[in-house]
Every structure is written in structure tokens, then in C-alpha cells.
Design a protein around this motif. Structure first.
Motif, PDB file in Angstrom:
ATOM      1  N   SER A   1       0.907  -1.373   0.307  1.00  0.00           N
ATOM      2  CA  SER A   1       0.055   0.005  -0.189  1.00  0.00           C
ATOM      3  C   SER A   1       1.246   0.901   0.029  1.00  0.00           C
ATOM      4  CB  SER A   1      -0.736  -0.304   1.117  1.00  0.00           C
ATOM      5  OG  SER A   1      -1.580  -1.258   1.073  1.00  0.00           O
ATOM      6  N   ALA A   2       2.093   1.437   1.132  1.00  0.00           N
ATOM      7  CA  ALA A   2       2.446   2.266   0.631  1.00  0.00           C
ATOM      8  C   ALA A   2       3.998   2.521  -0.351  1.00  0.00           C
ATOM      9  CB  ALA A   2       4.181   2.046   2.083  1.00  0.00           C
ATOM     10  N   ALA A   3       4.078   0.729  -0.991  1.00  0.00           N
ATOM     11  CA  ALA A   3       4.634   1.529  -2.236  1.00  0.00           C
ATOM     12  C   ALA A   3       3.237   2.589  -3.425  1.00  0.00           C
ATOM     13  CB  ALA A   3       5.044   0.354  -2.758  1.00  0.00           C
ATOM     14  N   ASP A   4       2.445   1.310  -3.428  1.00  0.00           N
ATOM     15  CA  ASP A   4       0.829   2.099  -4.288  1.00  0.00           C
ATOM     16  C   ASP A   4       0.534   3.791  -3.850  1.00  0.00           C
ATOM     17  OD1 ASP A   4      -0.963   1.696  -6.075  1.00  0.00           O
ATOM     18  OD2 ASP A   4      -2.095   1.919  -4.787  1.00  0.00           O
ATOM     19  N   ARG A   5       0.967   4.671  -2.687  1.00  0.00           N
ATOM     20  CA  ARG A   5       0.527   5.756  -2.336  1.00  0.00           C
ATOM     21  C   ARG A   5       2.024   6.198  -2.673  1.00  0.00           C
ATOM     22  NH1 ARG A   5      -0.900   3.489   2.047  1.00  0.00           N
ATOM     23  NH2 ARG A   5       0.718   4.220   4.133  1.00  0.00           N
ATOM     24  N   THR A   6       3.327   5.879  -2.300  1.00  0.00           N
ATOM     25  CA  THR A   6       4.582   6.376  -3.593  1.00  0.00           C
ATOM     26  C   THR A   6       4.067   6.762  -4.514  1.00  0.00           C
ATOM     27  OG1 THR A   6       5.600   5.917  -1.528  1.00  0.00           O
ATOM     28  CG2 THR A   6       7.551   6.384  -3.632  1.00  0.00           C
ATOM     29  N   ARG A   7       3.949   5.482  -5.769  1.00  0.00           N
ATOM     30  CA  ARG A   7       3.999   5.457  -6.632  1.00  0.00           C
ATOM     31  C   ARG A   7       2.912   6.801  -7.182  1.00  0.00           C
ATOM     32  NH1 ARG A   7       4.931   0.583  -6.693  1.00  0.00           N
ATOM     33  NH2 ARG A   7       2.639  -0.432  -6.901  1.00  0.00           N
ATOM     34  N   GLN A   8       1.717   6.549  -7.103  1.00  0.00           N
ATOM     35  CA  GLN A   8       0.582   7.749  -6.848  1.00  0.00           C
ATOM     36  C   GLN A   8       1.639   9.110  -6.704  1.00  0.00           C
ATOM     37  OE1 GLN A   8      -2.690   6.456  -4.331  1.00  0.00           O
ATOM     38  NE2 GLN A   8      -3.012   4.491  -5.391  1.00  0.00           N
ATOM     39  N   ALA A   9       1.873   9.587  -5.566  1.00  0.00           N
ATOM     40  CA  ALA A   9       2.338  10.266  -5.394  1.00  0.00           C
ATOM     41  C   ALA A   9       3.417  11.335  -6.292  1.00  0.00           C
ATOM     42  CB  ALA A   9       3.037  10.957  -3.589  1.00  0.00           C
ATOM     43  N   GLU A  10       4.346  10.026  -6.966  1.00  0.00           N
ATOM     44  CA  GLU A  10       5.586  10.383  -7.987  1.00  0.00           C
ATOM     45  C   GLU A  10       5.000  11.027  -9.224  1.00  0.00           C
ATOM     46  OE1 GLU A  10       7.768   6.618  -7.886  1.00  0.00           O
ATOM     47  OE2 GLU A  10       8.827   7.996  -6.317  1.00  0.00           O
ATOM     48  N   ASP A  11       3.447  10.414  -9.530  1.00  0.00           N
ATOM     49  CA  ASP A  11       2.346  10.150 -10.633  1.00  0.00           C
ATOM     50  C   ASP A  11       2.715  11.447 -10.230  1.00  0.00           C
ATOM     51  OD1 ASP A  11       3.286   7.969 -11.866  1.00  0.00           O
ATOM     52  OD2 ASP A  11       1.243   7.300 -11.629  1.00  0.00           O
ATOM     53  N   ALA A  12       1.328  12.299  -9.402  1.00  0.00           N
ATOM     54  CA  ALA A  12       1.036  13.697  -8.980  1.00  0.00           C
ATOM     55  C   ALA A  12       2.208  14.714  -8.933  1.00  0.00           C
ATOM     56  CB  ALA A  12       0.261  12.948  -8.286  1.00  0.00           C
ATOM     57  N   LEU A  13       3.363  14.491  -8.493  1.00  0.00           N
ATOM     58  CA  LEU A  13       4.344  15.294  -8.795  1.00  0.00           C
ATOM     59  C   LEU A  13       4.821  15.760 -10.296  1.00  0.00           C
ATOM     60  CD1 LEU A  13       6.182  17.010  -7.356  1.00  0.00           C
ATOM     61  CD2 LEU A  13       7.573  15.292  -6.589  1.00  0.00           C
ATOM     62  N   ALA A  14       4.830  14.577 -11.350  1.00  0.00           N
ATOM     63  CA  ALA A  14       5.309  14.247 -12.530  1.00  0.00           C
ATOM     64  C   ALA A  14       4.067  15.434 -13.088  1.00  0.00           C
ATOM     65  CB  ALA A  14       4.921  13.320 -12.936  1.00  0.00           C
ATOM     66  N   ASP A  15       2.846  15.001 -13.047  1.00  0.00           N
ATOM     67  CA  ASP A  15       1.962  15.920 -13.419  1.00  0.00           C
ATOM     68  C   ASP A  15       1.960  17.556 -13.542  1.00  0.00           C
ATOM     69  OD1 ASP A  15       0.729  13.770 -14.754  1.00  0.00           O
ATOM     70  OD2 ASP A  15      -0.673  13.631 -12.963  1.00  0.00           O
ATOM     71  N   VAL A  16       2.458  18.074 -12.118  1.00  0.00           N
ATOM     72  CA  VAL A  16       2.573  18.902 -11.258  1.00  0.00           C
ATOM     73  C   VAL A  16       3.952  19.775 -12.144  1.00  0.00           C
ATOM     74  CG1 VAL A  16       3.323  20.727  -8.912  1.00  0.00           C
ATOM     75  CG2 VAL A  16       0.992  18.793  -9.184  1.00  0.00           C
ATOM     76  N   LEU A  17       4.894  18.972 -12.363  1.00  0.00           N
ATOM     77  CA  LEU A  17       5.950  19.553 -12.832  1.00  0.00           C
ATOM     78  C   LEU A  17       5.449  19.302 -14.546  1.00  0.00           C
ATOM     79  CD1 LEU A  17       8.956  17.475 -10.812  1.00  0.00           C
ATOM     80  CD2 LEU A  17       8.130  20.152 -10.945  1.00  0.00           C
ATOM     81  N   ASP A  18       5.357  18.782 -15.089  1.00  0.00           N
ATOM     82  CA  ASP A  18       4.544  18.891 -16.526  1.00  0.00           C
ATOM     83  C   ASP A  18       4.103  20.247 -16.502  1.00  0.00           C
ATOM     84  OD1 ASP A  18       6.322  16.753 -16.977  1.00  0.00           O
ATOM     85  OD2 ASP A  18       4.374  15.776 -17.157  1.00  0.00           O
ATOM     86  N   GLU A  19       2.832  20.664 -15.921  1.00  0.00           N
ATOM     87  CA  GLU A  19       1.833  21.236 -15.858  1.00  0.00           C
ATOM     88  C   GLU A  19       2.709  22.930 -16.228  1.00  0.00           C
ATOM     89  OE1 GLU A  19      -0.866  24.178 -16.555  1.00  0.00           O
ATOM     90  OE2 GLU A  19      -0.901  22.316 -16.812  1.00  0.00           O
ATOM     91  N   ALA A  20       3.704  23.110 -14.466  1.00  0.00           N
ATOM     92  CA  ALA A  20       4.755  24.147 -14.304  1.00  0.00           C
ATOM     93  C   ALA A  20       5.537  24.821 -15.995  1.00  0.00           C
ATOM     94  CB  ALA A  20       5.713  23.754 -13.313  1.00  0.00           C
ATOM     95  N   ALA A  21       5.902  23.170 -15.747  1.00  0.00           N
ATOM     96  CA  ALA A  21       7.192  23.377 -17.743  1.00  0.00           C
ATOM     97  C   ALA A  21       6.038  24.253 -18.363  1.00  0.00           C
ATOM     98  CB  ALA A  21       7.653  21.359 -17.802  1.00  0.00           C
ATOM     99  N   ARG A  22       4.983  23.380 -18.927  1.00  0.00           N
ATOM    100  CA  ARG A  22       4.231  24.191 -19.979  1.00  0.00           C
ATOM    101  C   ARG A  22       3.458  25.356 -20.229  1.00  0.00           C
ATOM    102  NH1 ARG A  22      -0.379  25.625 -21.021  1.00  0.00           N
ATOM    103  NH2 ARG A  22      -1.583  24.851 -19.224  1.00  0.00           N
TER     104      ARG A  22
END
Length: 119
Positions: A86-107
Motif C-alpha cells: 500500500s505504501a509503495a502504491d501511495r508513493t507511485r501515486q504521489a510520484e505520478d501527481a508530482l510529475a503531472d505538476v512538474l509537467d504543468e509547471a514546465a508547460r
């Protein structure tokens, strides 16, 4: 096939065993003898059969407790594994959310850069 002489309650017994298992059989016999000796001190010499029966019951009780502990530890391990997953899944979700935020910031930065260059 090997044979081992063991002593329980000051009586010698010859026990057959597999080749190479002699030391292990001696250790087991010493363990039983420890229980038999303790029982004989507590209840007296009530006969070899009764002392061996009582020692067998004590060893069976120890085994039962050990098996219960193993079962509890297996359940705990299963729970910890589940929590880890569960913790690994939450980490993956947080990493995906962070990647989306960074992509939006870069755009947005790229858009700003284009506007500044166009001005």
C-alpha cells in the motif's frame, strides 16, 4: 543406518537413526532427558513410562506454543507486506501527481517564455 546410545533418566537406550543424524538424535535425547530429570525432581520417580509421557506432553506443549507464535508471525508478516504494498502504491501515486505538476509547471514556463520572446 546409524545407531546412537542415549541416556534418559539414567537408563540407556539404543536408537536407530539415519546416517549423519547421530548428533542431532543425541541433542534431542538430552532435551527430553532435561525434562524427564526436572519432572522426576518435582514428582519423584513415578516410572519411566509416566515420566516420558509427561515429558512428551511438555514438549508437545512447547511445540504448540511455537506453532502459534509462527502463525502469529506469519500473519504479522502478511500484514506488513500488505502495508508495504500500500505504501509503495501511495508513493507511485504521489510520484505520478508530482510529475503531472512538474509537467504543468514546465508547460506554463514554456508559454511564458514564448510570450516574453514575442513581446
Amino acid at each position: 543406518m546409524g545407531q546412537v546410545k542415549v541416556s534418559i533418566n539414567d537408563r540407556s537406550y539404543t536408537v536407530a537413526c539415519g546416517d549423519g543424524e547421530e548428533n542431532h538424535v543425541r541433542e534431542l535425547a538430552a532435551y527430553i532427558n532435561k525434562h524427564v530429570t526436572g519432572l522426576a525432581q518435582e514428582v519423584g520417580q513415578v516410572g519411566d513410562a509416566r515420566l516420558l509421557l509427561m515429558a512428551g506432553l511438555l514438549v508437545a506443549d512447547e511445540l504448540s506454543e511455537a506453532l502459534q507464535k509462527v502463525k502469529l508471525l506469519e500473519q504479522e508478516l502478511e500484514n506488513l507486506s500488505s502495508q508495504r504494498a500500500s505504501a509503495a502504491d501511495r508513493t507511485r501515486q504521489a510520484e505520478d501527481a508530482l510529475a503531472d505538476v512538474l509537467d504543468e509547471a514546465a508547460r506554463r514556463l514554456e508559454d511564458l517564455t514564448r510570450r516574453i520572446e514575442a513581446a
